[in-house]
Design an enzyme around this catalytic site. Structure first.
Site, PDB file in Angstrom:
ATOM      1  N   ASP A 106     -42.054  13.458 -11.757  1.00 47.60           N
ATOM      2  CA  ASP A 106     -41.288  14.700 -11.725  1.00 47.60           C
ATOM      3  C   ASP A 106     -41.297  15.295 -13.130  1.00 47.60           C
ATOM      4  O   ASP A 106     -41.035  14.580 -14.104  1.00 47.60           O
ATOM      5  CB  ASP A 106     -39.838  14.374 -11.312  1.00 47.60           C
ATOM      6  CG  ASP A 106     -39.286  15.353 -10.304  1.00 47.60           C
ATOM      7  OD1 ASP A 106     -39.217  16.543 -10.638  1.00 47.60           O
ATOM      8  OD2 ASP A 106     -38.928  14.917  -9.194  1.00 47.60           O
ATOM      9  N   ASP A 208     -40.158  20.624 -11.226  1.00 53.06           N
ATOM     10  CA  ASP A 208     -38.808  21.022 -10.839  1.00 53.06           C
ATOM     11  C   ASP A 208     -38.555  22.512 -11.116  1.00 53.06           C
ATOM     12  O   ASP A 208     -38.856  22.995 -12.216  1.00 53.06           O
ATOM     13  CB  ASP A 208     -37.821  20.175 -11.653  1.00 53.06           C
ATOM     14  CG  ASP A 208     -36.406  20.260 -11.136  1.00 53.06           C
ATOM     15  OD1 ASP A 208     -36.178  19.857  -9.991  1.00 53.06           O
ATOM     16  OD2 ASP A 208     -35.532  20.742 -11.890  1.00 53.06           O
ATOM     17  N   GLU A 262     -41.932  23.145  -7.440  1.00 54.59           N
ATOM     18  CA  GLU A 262     -40.792  23.470  -6.577  1.00 54.59           C
ATOM     19  C   GLU A 262     -40.500  24.951  -6.837  1.00 54.59           C
ATOM     20  O   GLU A 262     -40.271  25.330  -7.986  1.00 54.59           O
ATOM     21  CB  GLU A 262     -39.583  22.609  -6.945  1.00 54.59           C
ATOM     22  CG  GLU A 262     -38.448  22.772  -5.959  1.00 54.59           C
ATOM     23  CD  GLU A 262     -37.096  22.368  -6.523  1.00 54.59           C
ATOM     24  OE1 GLU A 262     -36.212  22.016  -5.749  1.00 54.59           O
ATOM     25  OE2 GLU A 262     -36.908  22.431  -7.766  1.00 54.59           O
ATOM     26  N   HIS A 337     -34.860  14.701  -1.499  1.00 57.59           N
ATOM     27  CA  HIS A 337     -33.596  14.244  -2.075  1.00 57.59           C
ATOM     28  C   HIS A 337     -32.540  15.351  -2.149  1.00 57.59           C
ATOM     29  O   HIS A 337     -31.402  15.080  -2.514  1.00 57.59           O
ATOM     30  CB  HIS A 337     -33.862  13.678  -3.468  1.00 57.59           C
ATOM     31  CG  HIS A 337     -34.417  14.728  -4.388  1.00 57.59           C
ATOM     32  ND1 HIS A 337     -35.681  15.262  -4.226  1.00 57.59           N
ATOM     33  CD2 HIS A 337     -33.877  15.371  -5.447  1.00 57.59           C
ATOM     34  CE1 HIS A 337     -35.884  16.181  -5.156  1.00 57.59           C
ATOM     35  NE2 HIS A 337     -34.805  16.268  -5.910  1.00 57.59           N
ATOM     36  N   ASP A 338     -32.916  16.590  -1.843  1.00 58.57           N
ATOM     37  CA  ASP A 338     -31.970  17.702  -1.908  1.00 58.57           C
ATOM     38  C   ASP A 338     -31.490  18.174  -0.533  1.00 58.57           C
ATOM     39  O   ASP A 338     -30.663  19.077  -0.447  1.00 58.57           O
ATOM     40  CB  ASP A 338     -32.613  18.912  -2.603  1.00 58.57           C
ATOM     41  CG  ASP A 338     -32.799  18.678  -4.091  1.00 58.57           C
ATOM     42  OD1 ASP A 338     -32.031  17.899  -4.676  1.00 58.57           O
ATOM     43  OD2 ASP A 338     -33.724  19.279  -4.667  1.00 58.57           O
TER      44      ASP A 338
END
Ligand code: NOJ
Length: 568
Positions: A106, A208, A262, A337-338
């Site tokens: 990430d 991210d 993302e 994970h969100d």
């Protein structure tokens, strides 16, 4: 011949690979502190390999005070102590290479932690050489124009800092100050840290909130009519594509790596600007159209609205497939994970329908064009935990929002109800390895509760032993995708766009054609395709025992059934 086909399809390892995302905090604890760690992942590498996946995406493992579970990085070149050491990391990477697995890390560079050395320096004085690594608004200019913050109790993205009588920008928590990409020195620092990981042998980055990195640094006032739709003011800043191109030229193009950004706020019309091969920016990105389908927009994004419809679900996927039909490449995901667990959100996690739902959704991801991303536990059908009380939550998002609502005298009960389905912690509960007390995740009390359904068959050990399990279906379905190039590269065509029960489509390449039928319904359905009368069909896989072809053009589909047919 093989080579020609290769060129024509523009074959790439990251298009053919299947990604397995690991939230390290929740995967496997070996140190006995209730927190997952790198040695835990090492311990489970053979299991991961046995799934047939190719690429592991690791959520952040860097040094961090953990205000937002590692998305607040205080040192980009070292490993979080709770997770282990750099030696552990090197061993993990070597173990992955030995098994032919690739590693995607990430990259969190829209913001750092306020405990990062850069920020510590930056806040010391206005003349500090690191001052311009962050966005500062001097107090003598007055109160800065409103910007919304995701995790701030006051929803205010500007934090006053007395030391230099100025405000700094933090689109996320107060401990996540935004980095100033407009500063070329900062950009070089980032490129350098990317090289550091690539030189170690890392195979790519998930980036991210990459759509947020460029900002209008004048911070104009939001329009009068602003209705809480803040994302357009954060995403797609004026220099975004200049930065991505520069990053590609200086770093990415020097390595054989994959990138997936993302990209909240990126509209379908803008998609190709990011991933068109001719532009040399990114390989793929995650759009948010599906994740927003049953959510409110704007500042109340995490609040759910009326149930979604299958016709909308199909339209989103069909539209996005169309964009990448000739250029670029998509990324397919149903949770991470969100967001809550896929089987609970897009399927049906009741006892009756859980098995079919979980395997049907796997079939969907593995028969669409675009790289499929699975989130740890999805291969065994892990479900939402639905916490009863606020004290069960660990996520800053839920905790701080509850505090905001409390301070404003809002409806806390309604929020707690909402979080049962919508919270990020639903997706962060420990991996369910077996049916023991902590599900084989840890010998200690885990940092977040284990889902009790680990004792009802939702665990790896039980499913290993059962040929008819969600896990073993996943393995079969993975092999089916891998052995059929058409399922990866073939053209996608939606059938029955108006049907609210069954998602039907074909995938075809040259003379090969596959029909995929997926029920998203609790009821049986019958579907008919005129164009298929006179066509032979061979069932390659189904999550239900019944082969339900009635005649050449008619199929009966059971609740949440998935079927893949080869057509002749
Ligand atoms: C997106 C990440 O996926 C999320 O987990 C995080 O909280 C924010 N970005 C801030 O880094």
């Amino acid at each position: 011949m093989q080579k020609e086909k290769h060129l024509e399809l523009n074959r790439q390892w990251w298009k053919e690979g299947i990604v397995y995302q690991i939230y390290p905090r929740s995967f496997q604890d070996t140190s006995g502190n209730g927190i997952g760690d790198l040695r835990g992942i090492i311990k489970r590498l053979d299991y991961i390999k046995s799934l047939g996946v190719d690429i592991i995406w690791l959520n952040p493992v860097y040094e961090s005070p953990n205000d937002d579970n590692g998305y607040d990085i205080s040192d980009y070149r070292s490993i979080m102590k709770e997770f282990g050491t750099m030696a552990d990391f090197d061993e993990l990477l070597a173990g992955m290479k030995e098994r032919g697995l690739r590693l995607v890390m990430d990259l969190v560079v829209n913001h750092s932690s306020d405990e990062h050395r850069w920020f510590q320096e930056s806040r010391k004085s206005r003349a500090n050489p690191y001052r311009d690594y962050y966005h500062w608004w001097p107090a003598e200019k007055g109160i800065p124009p409103k910007r919304w913050s995701f995790f701030d109790v006051e929803s205010n993205a500007w934090k006053y800092d007395q030391q230099t009588d100025a405000y700094y920008l933090h689109c996320f928590s107060v401990k996540q100050p935004d980095l100033k990409w407009e500063n070329p020195k900062l950009r070089e620092e980032i490129y350098d840290l990317m090289r550091f990981w690539f030189d170690k042998g890392v195979d790519g980055f998930r980036m991210d909130v990459i759509s947020f990195i460029s900002k209008d640094t004048d911070f104009p006032k939001l329009p009068e009519k602003y209705n809480g739709e803040f994302i357009p003011f954060y995403a797609n800043g004026p220099k975004l594509h200049d930065y991505l191109l520069e990053m590609n030229q200086k770093v990415l193009s020097q390595y054989d790596v994959m990138t997936v950004g993302e990209a909240p706020g990126v509209h379908i019309d803008e998609a190709l600007q990011f991933v068109n091969e001719d532009r040399n920016e990114l390989n793929m990105f995650f759009h948010f159209d599906l994740m927003s389908l049953d959510r409110e927009t704007g500042e109340t994004f995490m609040m759910q609205k009326e149930p979604w419809k299958l016709t909308e679900f199909k339209k989103i996927h069909s539209d996005w497939d169309g964009v990448f039909a000739n250029k670029g490449w998509g990324s397919m995901y149903l949770n991470n994970h969100d967001f809550p667990r896929s089987v609970s959100r897009w399927g049906n996690d009741s006892k009756t329908h859980w098995y079919n739902s979980a395997t049907m959704l796997q079939t969907f991801l593995l028969t669409m064009r675009g790289t499929p991303y699975f989130y740890y536990g999805e291969e065994i059908g892990m479900t939402n935990i639905k916490f009863e009380t606020l004290s069960d939550y660990r996520d800053i998002n839920t905790i701080n929002r509850a505090e905001t609502i409390r301070q404003q005298g809002g409806n806390l009960e309604a929020f707690i109800e909402n979080e049962k389905d919508a919270s990020r912690d639903n997706a962060r509960t420990p991996m369910q390895w077996d049916s023991s007390e902590n599900a084989g995740f840890s010998v200690e009390n885990p940092w977040i509760s284990v889902n009790g359904n680990c004792r009802e068959g939702i665990n790896v050990a039980a499913q290993e032993a059962d040929t008819h399990s969600v896990l073993n279906y996943f393995r079969k379905m993975v092999q089916l995708r891998k052995s059929h190039l058409t399922l990866i590269y073939g053209e996608y065509q939606l059938l029955l766009p108006e049907n609210e029960q069954v998602y039907a489509y074909t995938r075809s390449l040259e003379k090969e054609c596959y029909l995929i039928l997926l029920s998203f319904s609790e009821d049986r359905a019958t579907v008919h395709f005129d164009e298929m009368s006179g066509t032979q069909a061979k069932l390659l896989i189904s999550n239900d025992d019944a082969n339900t072809r009635v005649d050449n053009g008619t199929f009966e589909v059971r609740p949440y059934q998935a079927m893949v047919y080869k057509l002749f």
